[in-house]
Motif scaffolding. Structure first.
Motif, PDB file in Angstrom:
ATOM      1  N   UNK A  71     -46.741   3.119 -82.057  1.00  0.00           N
ATOM      2  CA  UNK A  71     -45.994   2.004 -81.697  1.00  0.00           C
ATOM      3  C   UNK A  71     -46.176   0.783 -82.592  1.00  0.00           C
ATOM      4  N   UNK A  72     -47.378   0.637 -83.126  1.00  0.00           N
ATOM      5  CA  UNK A  72     -47.495  -0.489 -84.054  1.00  0.00           C
ATOM      6  C   UNK A  72     -46.594  -0.193 -85.404  1.00  0.00           C
ATOM      7  N   UNK A  73     -46.545   1.006 -85.872  1.00  0.00           N
ATOM      8  CA  UNK A  73     -45.475   1.277 -87.079  1.00  0.00           C
ATOM      9  C   UNK A  73     -44.064   1.416 -86.548  1.00  0.00           C
ATOM     10  N   UNK A  74     -43.994   1.824 -85.310  1.00  0.00           N
ATOM     11  CA  UNK A  74     -42.517   1.738 -85.109  1.00  0.00           C
ATOM     12  C   UNK A  74     -41.953   0.568 -84.787  1.00  0.00           C
ATOM     13  N   UNK A  75     -42.638  -0.612 -84.510  1.00  0.00           N
ATOM     14  CA  UNK A  75     -42.258  -1.825 -84.607  1.00  0.00           C
ATOM     15  C   UNK A  75     -41.815  -2.547 -85.641  1.00  0.00           C
ATOM     16  N   UNK A  76     -42.523  -2.231 -86.813  1.00  0.00           N
ATOM     17  CA  UNK A  76     -42.052  -2.453 -88.004  1.00  0.00           C
ATOM     18  C   UNK A  76     -40.934  -1.757 -88.570  1.00  0.00           C
ATOM     19  N   UNK A  77     -40.619  -0.342 -88.085  1.00  0.00           N
ATOM     20  CA  UNK A  77     -39.466   0.265 -88.506  1.00  0.00           C
ATOM     21  C   UNK A  77     -38.315  -0.346 -87.721  1.00  0.00           C
ATOM     22  N   UNK A  78     -38.570  -0.698 -86.451  1.00  0.00           N
ATOM     23  CA  UNK A  78     -37.537  -1.218 -85.865  1.00  0.00           C
ATOM     24  C   UNK A  78     -36.878  -2.690 -86.412  1.00  0.00           C
ATOM     25  N   UNK A  79     -37.859  -3.360 -86.652  1.00  0.00           N
ATOM     26  CA  UNK A  79     -37.538  -4.970 -87.605  1.00  0.00           C
ATOM     27  C   UNK A  79     -36.857  -4.413 -88.787  1.00  0.00           C
ATOM     28  N   UNK A  80     -37.093  -3.241 -89.684  1.00  0.00           N
ATOM     29  CA  UNK A  80     -36.514  -2.937 -90.790  1.00  0.00           C
ATOM     30  C   UNK A  80     -35.057  -2.366 -90.432  1.00  0.00           C
ATOM     31  N   UNK A  81     -35.047  -1.839 -89.327  1.00  0.00           N
ATOM     32  CA  UNK A  81     -33.744  -1.277 -88.849  1.00  0.00           C
ATOM     33  C   UNK A  81     -32.664  -2.341 -88.627  1.00  0.00           C
ATOM     34  N   UNK A  82     -33.073  -3.587 -87.853  1.00  0.00           N
ATOM     35  CA  UNK A  82     -32.401  -4.675 -87.393  1.00  0.00           C
ATOM     36  C   UNK A  82     -31.881  -5.366 -88.913  1.00  0.00           C
ATOM     37  N   UNK A  83     -32.844  -5.338 -89.987  1.00  0.00           N
ATOM     38  CA  UNK A  83     -32.644  -6.145 -91.021  1.00  0.00           C
ATOM     39  C   UNK A  83     -31.313  -5.266 -91.868  1.00  0.00           C
ATOM     40  N   UNK A  84     -31.537  -4.348 -91.675  1.00  0.00           N
ATOM     41  CA  UNK A  84     -30.293  -3.385 -92.496  1.00  0.00           C
ATOM     42  C   UNK A  84     -28.990  -3.625 -91.747  1.00  0.00           C
ATOM     43  N   UNK A  85     -29.332  -3.639 -90.335  1.00  0.00           N
ATOM     44  CA  UNK A  85     -27.843  -3.838 -89.787  1.00  0.00           C
ATOM     45  C   UNK A  85     -27.336  -5.212 -89.715  1.00  0.00           C
ATOM     46  N   UNK A  86     -28.206  -6.086 -90.286  1.00  0.00           N
ATOM     47  CA  UNK A  86     -27.489  -7.521 -90.566  1.00  0.00           C
ATOM     48  C   UNK A  86     -26.545  -7.574 -91.794  1.00  0.00           C
ATOM     49  N   UNK A  87     -26.630  -6.492 -92.499  1.00  0.00           N
ATOM     50  CA  UNK A  87     -25.980  -6.269 -93.648  1.00  0.00           C
ATOM     51  C   UNK A  87     -24.654  -5.561 -93.484  1.00  0.00           C
ATOM     52  N   UNK A  88     -23.538  -5.990 -93.631  1.00  0.00           N
ATOM     53  CA  UNK A  88     -22.290  -5.191 -93.226  1.00  0.00           C
ATOM     54  C   UNK A  88     -22.181  -3.777 -94.045  1.00  0.00           C
TER      55      UNK A  88
END
Length: 144
Positions: A71-88
């Motif tokens: 879960x600890x690692x996956x929370x970082x992955x989710x944040x990164x996923x969201x960062x990527x989605x912020x880029x069109x």
């Protein structure tokens, strides 16, 4: 294990002494090196990279963050996923492709982790991101 991530040389870095030092040390490593982008990144890998033994890492993550390593690692992955989605440019990618880029190796794990840490499904989140971008573009002034 990915060799592009640098092992932190214990001779050049002050060793953590308190819980707060360990937290800061681990968080700095994760933010700067992004090892969570490696699919299959493990507690053993984190131990190897940071020089902190596995029992200490495991106890710290469980007690200080209130979650297990995955879960600890996956929370970082989710944040990164969201960062990527912020880029069109990533809006043309499939959610699974973006999830893999963020380090997830299973669609099921990705959806479960995303829903846990983002409080909605990935597809609902993507729709909201696209709507926010369209709203911002509609409100932008037009210059002639």
């Amino acid at each position: 294990m990915n060799t592009s991530i640098h092992h932190w040389d214990s001779t050049s870095i002050r060793k953590p002494r308190s819980k707060e030092d360990y937290r800061s040390f681990i968080e700095d490593f994760l933010v700067n090196q992004k090892p969570y982008l490696i699919q299959g990144f493990s507690l053993q890998d984190l131990s190897t990279y940071t020089g902190i033994n596995i029992p200490t890492l495991s106890a710290l993550i469980n007690k200080e963050y209130g979650m297990n390593f995955n879960d600890f690692v996956n929370q970082y992955r989710v944040r990164y996923f969201k960062e990527l989605l912020s880029q069109p440019k990533y809006h043309q990618w499939t959610l699974e492709a973006i999830a893999q880029k963020a380090g997830f190796n299973s669609r099921t794990t990705f959806i479960r982790a995303f829903t846990k840490f983002a409080d909605c499904s990935p597809s609902v989140y993507l729709k909201a991101v696209k709507m926010n971008i369209q709203s911002a573009m509609a409100m932008a002034p037009v210059y002639n």
